[in-house]
Design a protein around this motif. Structure first.
Motif, PDB file in Angstrom:
ATOM      1  N   LYS A 174      28.165  55.275  32.182  1.00 25.71           N
ATOM      2  CA  LYS A 174      28.666  54.142  31.400  1.00 25.71           C
ATOM      3  C   LYS A 174      27.552  53.290  30.800  1.00 25.71           C
ATOM      4  CE  LYS A 174      32.907  53.842  34.140  1.00 25.71           C
ATOM      5  NZ  LYS A 174      33.773  52.973  34.984  1.00 25.71           N
ATOM      6  N   ASN A 175      26.305  53.608  31.149  1.00 22.53           N
ATOM      7  CA  ASN A 175      25.154  52.883  30.602  1.00 22.53           C
ATOM      8  C   ASN A 175      25.267  51.368  30.798  1.00 22.53           C
ATOM      9  OD1 ASN A 175      23.895  55.259  29.617  1.00 22.53           O
ATOM     10  ND2 ASN A 175      25.282  55.249  27.852  1.00 22.53           N
ATOM     11  N   THR A 176      25.725  50.976  31.987  1.00 22.88           N
ATOM     12  CA  THR A 176      25.849  49.539  32.272  1.00 22.88           C
ATOM     13  C   THR A 176      24.525  48.931  32.725  1.00 22.88           C
ATOM     14  OG1 THR A 176      26.479  50.010  34.560  1.00 22.88           O
ATOM     15  CG2 THR A 176      28.263  49.791  32.951  1.00 22.88           C
ATOM     16  N   GLY A 177      23.597  49.775  33.128  1.00 18.90           N
ATOM     17  CA  GLY A 177      22.332  49.271  33.653  1.00 18.90           C
ATOM     18  C   GLY A 177      22.407  48.922  35.126  1.00 18.90           C
ATOM     19  N   TYR A 178      23.546  49.211  35.780  1.00 19.88           N
ATOM     20  CA  TYR A 178      23.705  48.903  37.199  1.00 19.88           C
ATOM     21  C   TYR A 178      22.988  49.956  38.044  1.00 19.88           C
ATOM     22  CZ  TYR A 178      27.414  45.682  35.746  1.00 19.88           C
ATOM     23  OH  TYR A 178      28.125  44.674  35.166  1.00 19.88           O
ATOM     24  N   LYS A 179      22.406  49.468  39.119  1.00 23.95           N
ATOM     25  CA  LYS A 179      21.726  50.359  40.049  1.00 23.95           C
ATOM     26  C   LYS A 179      21.884  49.795  41.463  1.00 23.95           C
ATOM     27  CE  LYS A 179      17.144  52.316  41.105  1.00 23.95           C
ATOM     28  NZ  LYS A 179      15.714  52.321  40.726  1.00 23.95           N
ATOM     29  N   ILE A 180      22.193  50.659  42.411  1.00 27.18           N
ATOM     30  CA  ILE A 180      22.351  50.239  43.808  1.00 27.18           C
ATOM     31  C   ILE A 180      21.492  51.146  44.684  1.00 27.18           C
ATOM     32  CG2 ILE A 180      23.943  50.022  45.754  1.00 27.18           C
ATOM     33  CD1 ILE A 180      26.141  49.376  43.801  1.00 27.18           C
ATOM     34  N   THR A 181      20.583  50.559  45.433  1.00 33.24           N
ATOM     35  CA  THR A 181      19.737  51.315  46.356  1.00 33.24           C
ATOM     36  C   THR A 181      19.765  50.617  47.716  1.00 33.24           C
ATOM     37  OG1 THR A 181      17.727  50.062  45.826  1.00 33.24           O
ATOM     38  CG2 THR A 181      18.207  51.997  44.475  1.00 33.24           C
ATOM     39  N   GLY A 182      19.202  51.258  48.700  1.00 36.22           N
ATOM     40  CA  GLY A 182      19.113  50.634  50.016  1.00 36.22           C
ATOM     41  C   GLY A 182      19.215  51.642  51.129  1.00 36.22           C
ATOM     42  N   ALA A 183      19.580  51.147  52.311  1.00 39.03           N
ATOM     43  CA  ALA A 183      19.760  51.987  53.491  1.00 39.03           C
ATOM     44  C   ALA A 183      20.835  51.349  54.356  1.00 39.03           C
ATOM     45  CB  ALA A 183      18.449  52.108  54.274  1.00 39.03           C
ATOM     46  N   ILE A 184      21.714  52.190  54.898  1.00 42.09           N
ATOM     47  CA  ILE A 184      22.837  51.683  55.673  1.00 42.09           C
ATOM     48  C   ILE A 184      22.963  52.467  56.977  1.00 42.09           C
ATOM     49  CG2 ILE A 184      24.078  50.927  53.614  1.00 42.09           C
ATOM     50  CD1 ILE A 184      25.822  53.420  53.838  1.00 42.09           C
ATOM     51  N   GLY A 193      22.830  47.113  57.346  1.00 43.83           N
ATOM     52  CA  GLY A 193      22.451  47.716  56.076  1.00 43.83           C
ATOM     53  C   GLY A 193      21.723  46.775  55.147  1.00 43.83           C
ATOM     54  N   VAL A 194      21.008  47.373  54.223  1.00 42.57           N
ATOM     55  CA  VAL A 194      20.299  46.648  53.166  1.00 42.57           C
ATOM     56  C   VAL A 194      20.752  47.236  51.840  1.00 42.57           C
ATOM     57  CG1 VAL A 194      18.059  46.212  52.110  1.00 42.57           C
ATOM     58  CG2 VAL A 194      18.296  46.135  54.602  1.00 42.57           C
ATOM     59  N   ILE A 195      21.311  46.399  50.987  1.00 43.84           N
ATOM     60  CA  ILE A 195      21.794  46.835  49.678  1.00 43.84           C
ATOM     61  C   ILE A 195      21.050  46.059  48.597  1.00 43.84           C
ATOM     62  CG2 ILE A 195      23.768  46.937  48.115  1.00 43.84           C
ATOM     63  CD1 ILE A 195      24.035  48.915  50.324  1.00 43.84           C
ATOM     64  N   ASN A 196      20.374  46.787  47.731  1.00 45.50           N
ATOM     65  CA  ASN A 196      19.703  46.195  46.578  1.00 45.50           C
ATOM     66  C   ASN A 196      20.556  46.452  45.334  1.00 45.50           C
ATOM     67  OD1 ASN A 196      17.112  45.348  47.828  1.00 45.50           O
ATOM     68  ND2 ASN A 196      16.897  47.544  48.200  1.00 45.50           N
ATOM     69  N   ILE A 197      20.998  45.386  44.700  1.00 44.35           N
ATOM     70  CA  ILE A 197      21.833  45.494  43.503  1.00 44.35           C
ATOM     71  C   ILE A 197      20.998  45.082  42.297  1.00 44.35           C
ATOM     72  CG2 ILE A 197      23.983  44.758  42.407  1.00 44.35           C
ATOM     73  CD1 ILE A 197      24.798  43.788  45.302  1.00 44.35           C
ATOM     74  N   PHE A 198      20.862  45.973  41.349  1.00 47.11           N
ATOM     75  CA  PHE A 198      20.107  45.670  40.133  1.00 47.11           C
ATOM     76  C   PHE A 198      21.085  45.629  38.955  1.00 47.11           C
ATOM     77  CE2 PHE A 198      17.153  47.692  43.046  1.00 47.11           C
ATOM     78  CZ  PHE A 198      16.062  46.838  42.993  1.00 47.11           C
ATOM     79  N   VAL A 199      21.136  44.490  38.301  1.00 46.27           N
ATOM     80  CA  VAL A 199      22.002  44.326  37.140  1.00 46.27           C
ATOM     81  C   VAL A 199      21.176  43.728  36.008  1.00 46.27           C
ATOM     82  CG1 VAL A 199      24.046  43.993  38.577  1.00 46.27           C
ATOM     83  CG2 VAL A 199      22.745  42.013  37.825  1.00 46.27           C
ATOM     84  N   PRO A 200      21.568  43.933  34.764  1.00 50.35           N
ATOM     85  CA  PRO A 200      20.842  43.300  33.657  1.00 50.35           C
ATOM     86  C   PRO A 200      20.780  41.780  33.852  1.00 50.35           C
ATOM     87  CG  PRO A 200      22.392  44.937  32.828  1.00 50.35           C
ATOM     88  CD  PRO A 200      22.671  44.804  34.287  1.00 50.35           C
ATOM     89  N   PHE A 201      19.639  41.191  33.536  1.00 49.42           N
ATOM     90  CA  PHE A 201      19.430  39.763  33.783  1.00 49.42           C
ATOM     91  C   PHE A 201      20.451  38.894  33.060  1.00 49.42           C
ATOM     92  CE2 PHE A 201      15.150  41.558  34.539  1.00 49.42           C
ATOM     93  CZ  PHE A 201      14.967  41.099  35.830  1.00 49.42           C
ATOM     94  N   GLU A 202      20.899  39.354  31.907  1.00 44.24           N
ATOM     95  CA  GLU A 202      21.854  38.539  31.152  1.00 44.24           C
ATOM     96  C   GLU A 202      23.256  38.568  31.770  1.00 44.24           C
ATOM     97  OE1 GLU A 202      21.520  42.604  29.111  1.00 44.24           O
ATOM     98  OE2 GLU A 202      20.174  41.087  29.987  1.00 44.24           O
ATOM     99  N   GLU A 203      23.483  39.431  32.783  1.00 42.43           N
ATOM    100  CA  GLU A 203      24.803  39.519  33.402  1.00 42.43           C
ATOM    101  C   GLU A 203      24.871  38.832  34.752  1.00 42.43           C
ATOM    102  OE1 GLU A 203      26.736  43.257  33.488  1.00 42.43           O
ATOM    103  OE2 GLU A 203      26.123  43.833  31.458  1.00 42.43           O
ATOM    104  N   VAL A 204      23.846  38.098  35.125  1.00 41.83           N
ATOM    105  CA  VAL A 204      23.854  37.383  36.393  1.00 41.83           C
ATOM    106  C   VAL A 204      23.211  36.022  36.206  1.00 41.83           C
ATOM    107  CG1 VAL A 204      21.685  38.474  37.104  1.00 41.83           C
ATOM    108  CG2 VAL A 204      23.175  37.472  38.836  1.00 41.83           C
ATOM    109  N   ASP A 205      23.823  34.987  36.783  1.00 43.67           N
ATOM    110  CA  ASP A 205      23.307  33.623  36.694  1.00 43.67           C
ATOM    111  C   ASP A 205      22.760  33.218  38.058  1.00 43.67           C
ATOM    112  OD1 ASP A 205      22.696  31.017  36.194  1.00 43.67           O
ATOM    113  OD2 ASP A 205      24.740  30.358  35.735  1.00 43.67           O
ATOM    114  N   ILE A 206      21.451  32.992  38.137  1.00 44.84           N
ATOM    115  CA  ILE A 206      20.830  32.595  39.393  1.00 44.84           C
ATOM    116  C   ILE A 206      20.546  31.097  39.437  1.00 44.84           C
ATOM    117  CG2 ILE A 206      19.766  34.850  39.754  1.00 44.84           C
ATOM    118  CD1 ILE A 206      17.173  33.692  38.637  1.00 44.84           C
ATOM    119  N   ASN A 207      21.013  30.383  38.440  1.00 46.02           N
ATOM    120  CA  ASN A 207      20.676  28.967  38.299  1.00 46.02           C
ATOM    121  C   ASN A 207      21.875  28.062  38.614  1.00 46.02           C
ATOM    122  OD1 ASN A 207      18.963  26.794  37.702  1.00 46.02           O
ATOM    123  ND2 ASN A 207      19.706  26.690  35.591  1.00 46.02           N
TER     124      ASN A 207
END
Length: 662
Positions: free
Chosen positions: A231-241, A288-302
Motif C-alpha cells: 500500500k506504500n503507506t510508509g509504515y514499518k513495524i520492527t521489534g522483538a516479542i 515485547g518491544v515494538i518499534n513503529i515507524f510512520v511518516p512524520f507528517e502522520e504523527v503529532d508529537i507536540n
C-alpha cells in the motif's frame, strides 16, 4: 492600587518548570535525549537517592562551544528548529527549548562540555537558572551535566515527590526504554555509586533483553519485522516479542516506540496484547518491544511538553497492524518449530524409538538423583518434577543425547503416571503426562486441615445428604431446603485462607530438601527485598544469593510440593500496580494478597476426583467458618437451588393439591 501584577521572570520559570519537570525521571529523560541528539554512543548515568539528591550524565557526544553552553539554559533556546513548520519533519527529541531552562530554575547545575577540535572545555555553575561561575577546564570530548537538590527552591513540589522506591522504579523503566530504542548506544546506570546495569552497544535487540533481564527470557523472544510495501503507506513495524511460554503478571515489560520515541499509549498496548488472544493464561501479559515507524507528517508529537504522548492521523490502522503482525510472528514461529523438530530430533540416537515409563515415583523424603537406564538407548534418565519436564527437554535436546528427568512426589500421595511417552521422535511440544485420578482425602492439604485444631470456627450442626461430585469440580448435597452446589476449589481455598489468617504468628513450615532458586532481574529484586519480612510472616523464607537470584529455603506446609516463583512474581506485579498508595497500606494489602495466593496454589483443583470422605470433610470444614460464601478472590463457593425454585420450574404447586403423578 492595581491588584494584577506581572510575575518576575524567575518565578515564571519555576511555575513553567512544572509542565516539563514533575519528578527526577522527567529530568533524566530530557538529559538522555540531549545526549542522543548530540550523537553520543556511550551514556553513563549516576543517581543518588533515586535522583532526588543527584543526577549526573556523562556522554561522548559532539559537545558544545562556550557560547552554546551559556545560551542553552535560556528559555526557548534550541538548535533543533527555527520555525513551526519544522515540526513536520522533526527527527530529534528536543525542539521546544524548555527542558534545560526548566530544570535549571529548580535545581543546582554543574556543566562541563567540550567539542572535538577545542583544546579546553567549558565549565559552568548555575543556581536557579543563573550562571554563578564560568571557567575553562581540561576534559574529554562530550558533555557532563550534574543536577543537584532538585526542587530545593520549590518546597511545595518537593513535598509531593514519591517514595525513593517509586521514583527509582520509574527511572529504571525509562532506562530500559532507551536501551531498547537505541541498541547502538552503550548505557550504564549507577545508583549510590553501585553499578546496576551495564549494557554495551549491540546489533541484536534480543541480546538487549538478556542484558536487562535474565537468560530465561532470551530463549523465549522472537523477532518481528514488517514493511508495508503493497500500500506504500510508509509504515514499518520492527521489534522483538515473547512467545506464550514466557509471561508476566504485569505490563511492565511492554515498550512501544513511535519513530524511536518511547510513548505511553493505552490503545497501542491493548493492540499488542490482543495479538496474544487465546495464547496466554488469564491475567498474564507478554513482554515485547515494538518499534513503529510512520511518516512524520502522520504523527503529532507536540501535544504535551513531556512528549510522552502522540497522536496518529490513522490510529485504528496502526492498532490493527500491531495486532496482525504480532499474531503472524507467533504463528510463523509455531509453524517453523513444528516443521523443524522432526528433522532436528530424529537424528538423536540414530532415530531409535524411545519409550519412557514414569510410573515409578520417588518419596520426597528419600528422593535421590538416581540414574535410570532406558533399555533402547542406554541413555541416563534423572527423576525430576513433572512441571519441569518440558523445560528440561527444551534445554537438553539441543546439546546432548542424555535426557535428565527429575520427578518429585508426595510421600502420602498414591497418584501414578498412567501413560508412557511414546514417540518416533522427541517432540517436546507434544509431551503429555497424564496423572492418575487421585483420592483427595489422601492428599496432604486435606489431611493437614483435618488434623488441625479447628476450634476457632463457629460450630454448626449439619443435616444433609451427599449426592456426589459433578464435572470433577462441584459437590452436590441435598437438605430440607433443596440442593446446594459447592465449588470444591473455591471452598478449599477459603478454608486454607482462614486457617492461615488464624495461625499467622505460628505457621507450620517445612524446610525444602532442594531449595528453589528464583531468577529475577535486578530491578524486581530491589523491589522485593524490602518485603522479605512479609514473606517470612506467611512461612516463606527467602534470601538473596546474587544480583539476579533468590533462594527459597522454607515454605508453609500447604506449599510443600508447589513452586513459589509464581507467588513471588504475582507479588512484584501487585507492588508495581499499587505503588501509589501509602507504604503501610500497601504492606497490609500485599500480605492479604499473599495469603490468597498461597490458598489458591494449595487448594484442590477443578478436575480432581474426590472420594465421599474427602467431600464430607470439605463440606464440614466449610460450614464451620464464618466467611463461607466466597473464596478470598471474591468468587462464590456455594449456590443454593431451593425446593421452591425447582417446583416452580416444573410448574408444580402442592398447595392446590393437584395430582401430578400421572
Amino acid at each position: 492600587m492595581t491588584k494584577i501584577k506581572i510575575l518576575d521572570s524567575q518565578e515564571i520559570q519555576k511555575i513553567a518548570a512544572g509542565e516539563v519537570v514533575e519528578r527526577p525521571v522527567n529530568v533524566l529523560k530530557e538529559l538522555i535525549e540531549n545526549s542522543i541528539d548530540a550523537q553520543a554512543d556511550q551514556i553513563t548515568i549516576y543517581l543518588e537517592d533515586a535522583g532526588k539528591k543527584l543526577i549526573k550524565i556523562i556522554d561522548n557526544g559532539i559537545g558544545m562551544s562556550p557560547e552554546d553552553a551559556k545560551i542553552c539554559f535560556a528559555h526557548h533556546a534550541t538548535s533543533k528548529i527555527t520555525t513551526v513548520s519544522d515540526l513536520n519533519s522533526i527527527t530529534t527529541f528536543g525542539f521546544r527549548g524548555e527542558a534545560l531552562s526548566s530544570i535549571s530554575s529548580v535545581s543546582k547545575i554543574l556543566l562541563t562540555t567540550k567539542q572535538e577540535n577545542d583544546q579546553l572545555g567549558t565549565t559552568l555553575i548555575l543556581n536557579q537558572g543563573k550562571i554563578e561561575k564560568e571557567s575553562v577546564s581540561s576534559c574529554n570530548m562530550g558533555t557532563e551535566i550534574t543536577i543537584e537538590d532538585l526542587f530545593f527552591n520549590v518546597p511545595a513540589r518537593k513535598k509531593f515527590l514519591k517514595s525513593r522506591e517509586t521514583e527509582y522504579r520509574a527511572i529504571v523503566s525509562l532506562f530500559h526504554a532507551f536501551c531498547f530504542s537505541y541498541t547502538n548506544i552503550g548505557f550504564k546506570l549507577y545508583h549510590e555509586n553501585k553499578l546496576i546495569y551495564n549494557c554495551p552497544s549491540t546489533n541484536d535487540l534480543i541480546n538487549r533483553f538478556g542484558q536487562l533481564y535474565n537468560s530465561e527470557i532470551i530463549r523465549n523472544i522472537i523477532p518481528i519485522d514488517f514493511i508495508d510495501k503493497n500500500k506504500n503507506t510508509g509504515y514499518k513495524i520492527t521489534g522483538a516479542i515473547s512467545t506464550p511460554k514466557y509471561s508476566r503478571y504485569d505490563r511492565n515489560q511492554i515498550f512501544l516506540f513511535v519513530n524511536k520515541r518511547w510513548v505511553k499509549n493505552y490503545k497501542l498496548v491493548q493492540a499488542f496484547i490482543k495479538g496474544y488472544q487465546g495464547m496466554l493464561e488469564v491475567a498474564r501479559f507478554p513482554s515485547g518491544v515494538i518499534n513503529i515507524f510512520v511518516p512524520f507528517e502522520e504523527v503529532d508529537i507536540n501535544i504535551h511538553p513531556k512528549k510522552e504522548e502522540v497522536q496518529f492521523l490513522h490510529p485504528r490502522l496502526i492498532e490493527n497492524l500491531i495486532t496482525i503482525e504480532v499474531k503472524k510472528a507467533l504463528e510463523s514461529t509455531f509453524d517453523k518449530n513444528l516443521g523443524q523438530q522432526e528433522v532436528k530430533y530424529k537424528s538423536i540416537d540414530n532415530q531409535k524409538e524411545l519409550k519412557w515409563n514414569f510410573s515409578n515415583l520417588v518419596n520426597i523424603e528419600h528422593i535421590k538423583y538416581n540414574d535410570l537406564e532406558d533399555s533402547n538407548t542406554n541413555s541416563k534418565i534423572k527423576i525430576i518434577k513433572p512441571e519441569e519436564v518440558l523445560n528440561i527437554l527444551d534445554e537438553t535436546f539441543e546439546n546432548s543425547n542424555d535426557i535428565k528427568i527429575v520427578q518429585e512426589a508426595k510421600k502420602e500421595q498414591k497418584s501414578t503416571i498412567q501413560n508412557q511417552i511414546e514417540t518416533s521422535f522427541i517432540d517436546p511440544e507434544n509431551i503429555a503426562i497424564q496423572s492418575q485420578e487421585v483420592s483427595i482425602n489422601k492428599q496432604n492439604n486435606i489431611e493437614y486441615i483435618d488434623k488441625t485444631n479447628l476450634s476457632y470456627y463457629k460450630e454448626e450442626m449439619l443435616d444433609y445428604k451427599l449426592i456426589g461430585q459433578i464435572f470433577k469440580t462441584y459437590i452436590i448435597i441435598e437438605n430440607d431446603q433443596g440442593l446446594t452446589l459447592i465449588d470444591q476449589h473455591a471452598a478449599h481455598e477459603r478454608i486454607i485462607y482462614e486457617q492461615i489468617k488464624d495461625s499467622l504468628s505460628n505457621i507450620s513450615k517445612i524446610r525444602l530438601l532442594f531449595p528453589e532458586i528464583v531468577e529475577l532481574n535486578s530491578n524486581d529484586i530491589s523491589i522485593l527485598t524490602q518485603y522479605f519480612d512479609l514473606f517470612d510472616q506467611t512461612g516463606i523464607s527467602i534470601e538473596q544469593i546474587s544480583i539476579n537470584s533468590l533462594i527459597v529455603k522454607e515454605v508453609p506446609i500447604f506449599l510443600k510440593n508447589i513452586l513459589v516463583k509464581d507467588i513471588i512474581l504475582q507479588s512484584i506485579a501487585y507492588i508495581n500496580e499499587n505503588h501509589k498508595i501509602g507504604p503501610d497500606k500497601l504492606r497490609n494489602l500485599l500480605l492479604e494478597k499473599m495469603h490468597a495466593q498461597i490458598s489458591c496454589k494449595s487448594a484442590i483443583k477443578a478436575g480432581d476426583i474426590l472420594q465421599p470422605d474427602a467431600m464430607n470433610n470439605l463440606i464440614k470444614n466449610l460450614y464451620k467458618i464464618e466467611n463461607k460464601l466466597t473464596c478470598p478472590h471474591g468468587r462464590p463457593t456455594i449456590h443454593n437451588l431451593t425446593l421452591v425454585e425447582i417446583e416452580k420450574f416444573f410448574k408444580r404447586n402442592y398447595r392446590q393439591k393437584v395430582d401430578y403423578s400421572i
